[in-house]
Design a protein around this motif. Structure first.
Motif, PDB file in Angstrom:
ATOM      1  N   LEU A   1     -10.441  -4.613  11.681  1.00 44.58           N
ATOM      2  CA  LEU A   1     -11.121  -5.794  11.166  1.00 44.58           C
ATOM      3  C   LEU A   1     -10.558  -6.158   9.795  1.00 44.58           C
ATOM      4  N   TYR A   2     -10.478  -7.457   9.541  1.00 45.82           N
ATOM      5  CA  TYR A   2      -9.932  -7.974   8.288  1.00 45.82           C
ATOM      6  C   TYR A   2     -10.825  -9.079   7.746  1.00 45.82           C
ATOM      7  N   LEU A   3     -10.742  -9.279   6.436  1.00 48.57           N
ATOM      8  CA  LEU A   3     -11.397 -10.392   5.756  1.00 48.57           C
ATOM      9  C   LEU A   3     -10.382 -11.055   4.840  1.00 48.57           C
ATOM     10  N   PRO A   4     -10.568 -12.342   4.536  1.00 48.21           N
ATOM     11  CA  PRO A   4      -9.656 -13.004   3.597  1.00 48.21           C
ATOM     12  C   PRO A   4      -9.693 -12.336   2.219  1.00 48.21           C
ATOM     13  N   LEU A   5      -8.545 -12.299   1.554  1.00 45.60           N
ATOM     14  CA  LEU A   5      -8.458 -11.707   0.217  1.00 45.60           C
ATOM     15  C   LEU A   5      -9.450 -12.335  -0.755  1.00 45.60           C
ATOM     16  N   THR A   6      -9.778 -13.603  -0.519  1.00 43.85           N
ATOM     17  CA  THR A   6     -10.705 -14.297  -1.416  1.00 43.85           C
ATOM     18  C   THR A   6     -12.105 -13.686  -1.383  1.00 43.85           C
ATOM     19  N   MET A   7     -12.395 -12.865  -0.378  1.00 46.81           N
ATOM     20  CA  MET A   7     -13.730 -12.263  -0.266  1.00 46.81           C
ATOM     21  C   MET A   7     -13.830 -10.905  -0.963  1.00 46.81           C
ATOM     22  N   LEU A   8     -12.719 -10.434  -1.539  1.00 46.92           N
ATOM     23  CA  LEU A   8     -12.782  -9.178  -2.285  1.00 46.92           C
ATOM     24  C   LEU A   8     -13.604  -9.375  -3.557  1.00 46.92           C
ATOM     25  N   PRO A   9     -14.482  -8.440  -3.867  1.00 46.82           N
ATOM     26  CA  PRO A   9     -15.227  -8.545  -5.126  1.00 46.82           C
ATOM     27  C   PRO A   9     -14.273  -8.481  -6.325  1.00 46.82           C
ATOM     28  N   GLN A  10     -14.596  -9.239  -7.378  1.00 48.40           N
ATOM     29  CA  GLN A  10     -13.783  -9.195  -8.599  1.00 48.40           C
ATOM     30  C   GLN A  10     -13.911  -7.821  -9.237  1.00 48.40           C
ATOM     31  N   LEU A  11     -12.797  -7.308  -9.729  1.00 50.98           N
ATOM     32  CA  LEU A  11     -12.794  -6.019 -10.410  1.00 50.98           C
ATOM     33  C   LEU A  11     -12.681  -6.219 -11.912  1.00 50.98           C
ATOM     34  N   PRO A  12     -13.146  -5.237 -12.684  1.00 53.00           N
ATOM     35  CA  PRO A  12     -12.950  -5.328 -14.132  1.00 53.00           C
ATOM     36  C   PRO A  12     -11.452  -5.349 -14.462  1.00 53.00           C
ATOM     37  N   GLU A  13     -11.130  -5.787 -15.648  1.00 54.65           N
ATOM     38  CA  GLU A  13      -9.740  -5.967 -16.056  1.00 54.65           C
ATOM     39  C   GLU A  13      -8.919  -4.680 -15.973  1.00 54.65           C
ATOM     40  N   ASP A  14      -9.567  -3.514 -16.121  1.00 58.93           N
ATOM     41  CA  ASP A  14      -8.825  -2.252 -16.105  1.00 58.93           C
ATOM     42  C   ASP A  14      -8.739  -1.619 -14.716  1.00 58.93           C
ATOM     43  N   LYS A  15      -9.153  -2.333 -13.687  1.00 58.44           N
ATOM     44  CA  LYS A  15      -9.074  -1.857 -12.304  1.00 58.44           C
ATOM     45  C   LYS A  15      -8.257  -2.858 -11.489  1.00 58.44           C
ATOM     46  N   PHE A  16      -7.728  -2.404 -10.336  1.00 61.84           N
ATOM     47  CA  PHE A  16      -6.921  -3.306  -9.519  1.00 61.84           C
ATOM     48  C   PHE A  16      -6.984  -2.918  -8.051  1.00 61.84           C
ATOM     49  N   TYR A  17      -6.767  -3.910  -7.205  1.00 61.30           N
ATOM     50  CA  TYR A  17      -6.543  -3.673  -5.787  1.00 61.30           C
ATOM     51  C   TYR A  17      -5.045  -3.473  -5.608  1.00 61.30           C
ATOM     52  N   PHE A  18      -4.666  -2.665  -4.638  1.00 54.30           N
ATOM     53  CA  PHE A  18      -3.245  -2.370  -4.420  1.00 54.30           C
ATOM     54  C   PHE A  18      -2.413  -3.639  -4.280  1.00 54.30           C
ATOM     55  N   HIS A  19      -2.901  -4.604  -3.474  1.00 57.40           N
ATOM     56  CA  HIS A  19      -2.102  -5.809  -3.227  1.00 57.40           C
ATOM     57  C   HIS A  19      -1.883  -6.634  -4.503  1.00 57.40           C
ATOM     58  N   GLU A  20      -2.800  -6.506  -5.469  1.00 55.14           N
ATOM     59  CA  GLU A  20      -2.713  -7.304  -6.700  1.00 55.14           C
ATOM     60  C   GLU A  20      -1.517  -6.949  -7.570  1.00 55.14           C
ATOM     61  N   ILE A  21      -1.076  -5.695  -7.524  1.00 54.93           N
ATOM     62  CA  ILE A  21      -0.052  -5.257  -8.477  1.00 54.93           C
ATOM     63  C   ILE A  21       1.361  -5.227  -7.886  1.00 54.93           C
ATOM     64  N   ILE A  22       1.497  -5.611  -6.618  1.00 52.01           N
ATOM     65  CA  ILE A  22       2.838  -5.707  -6.036  1.00 52.01           C
ATOM     66  C   ILE A  22       3.600  -6.773  -6.829  1.00 52.01           C
ATOM     67  N   GLY A  23       4.795  -6.431  -7.272  1.00 43.71           N
ATOM     68  CA  GLY A  23       5.598  -7.349  -8.072  1.00 43.71           C
ATOM     69  C   GLY A  23       5.427  -7.173  -9.574  1.00 43.71           C
ATOM     70  N   PHE A  24       4.469  -6.344  -9.989  1.00 47.50           N
ATOM     71  CA  PHE A  24       4.282  -6.087 -11.418  1.00 47.50           C
ATOM     72  C   PHE A  24       5.473  -5.310 -11.964  1.00 47.50           C
ATOM     73  N   ASP A  25       5.856  -5.621 -13.214  1.00 47.99           N
ATOM     74  CA  ASP A  25       6.835  -4.814 -13.931  1.00 47.99           C
ATOM     75  C   ASP A  25       6.135  -3.554 -14.416  1.00 47.99           C
ATOM     76  N   VAL A  26       6.838  -2.425 -14.308  1.00 47.08           N
ATOM     77  CA  VAL A  26       6.290  -1.163 -14.791  1.00 47.08           C
ATOM     78  C   VAL A  26       6.983  -0.827 -16.111  1.00 47.08           C
ATOM     79  N   ILE A  27       6.185  -0.704 -17.146  1.00 51.71           N
ATOM     80  CA  ILE A  27       6.702  -0.426 -18.483  1.00 51.71           C
ATOM     81  C   ILE A  27       6.316   1.005 -18.842  1.00 51.71           C
TER      82      ILE A  27
END
Length: 175
Positions: A85-111
């Motif tokens: 079962l799947y739901l649209p990404l738009t239905m994910l609850p918002q996370l605090p700024e210091d947390k992330f969903y895996f899909h959100e950080i794909i493409g991020f630069d790692v410093i």
């Protein structure tokens, strides 16, 4: 709707009643968040098919007992066992700024604190005991354990993940 536009919610693991109800194993730490859904996408033959939910509630606190529209018999429910079962990404609850969903950080630069920019996150490998950031640096793969001790700061606005890696870890890959 494609899988890339959705997140994995769980799997139908069993039928529950002769009226077509099913039990869903949700892939979440907060199953109560998903008791009021109106619909979900069910994966059939690599396609996501929308199903409307007549009613659902938690069963023994971890499983979701659900009745889908037009699934009215044990045989109908039997056909659904094992489907994802799947739901649209738009239905994910918002996370605090210091947390992330895996899909959100794909493409991020790692410093890295010592090495500077060590590449971009291309995926998250969560099939091992310790989830890993898979980073590409000019064709070389760097694996860094997804460990709170290594994550210094997440800068979602600028798509950057700042890490402090153990001495020698990055050198294993770049040296």
């Amino acid at each position: 709707m494609t899988k890339e536009e959705c997140f994995y919610l769980g799997k139908i693991v069993a039928k529950f009643s002769f009226k077509g109800e099913v039990l869903i194993k949700l892939d979440t730490d907060e199953p109560e968040t998903y008791t009021e859904m109106e619909s979900v996408f069910v994966e059939y033959n690599d396609n996501l098919v929308p199903f409307f939910i007549e009613r659902s509630y938690l069963h023994k606190s971890t499983l979701l007992r659900a009745k889908f529209e037009d699934i009215d018999t044990e045989d109908d429910a039997e056909d659904m066992i094992g489907t994802d079962l799947y739901l649209p990404l738009t239905m994910l609850p918002q996370l605090p700024e210091d947390k992330f969903y895996f899909h959100e950080i794909i493409g991020f630069d790692v410093i890295d604190a010592e090495h500077g920019n060590i590449g971009k996150i291309v995926s998250i490998n969560d099939s091992t005991a310790q989830a890993l950031f898979e980073i590409d640096k000019n064709g070389k793969q760097i694996l860094i354990p997804m460990n709170d001790q290594f994550i210094d700061k997440i800068d979602k606005k600028n798509s950057k993940l700042h890490v402090i890696t153990p001495e020698g870890l990055v050198d294993l890959y770049l040296g």
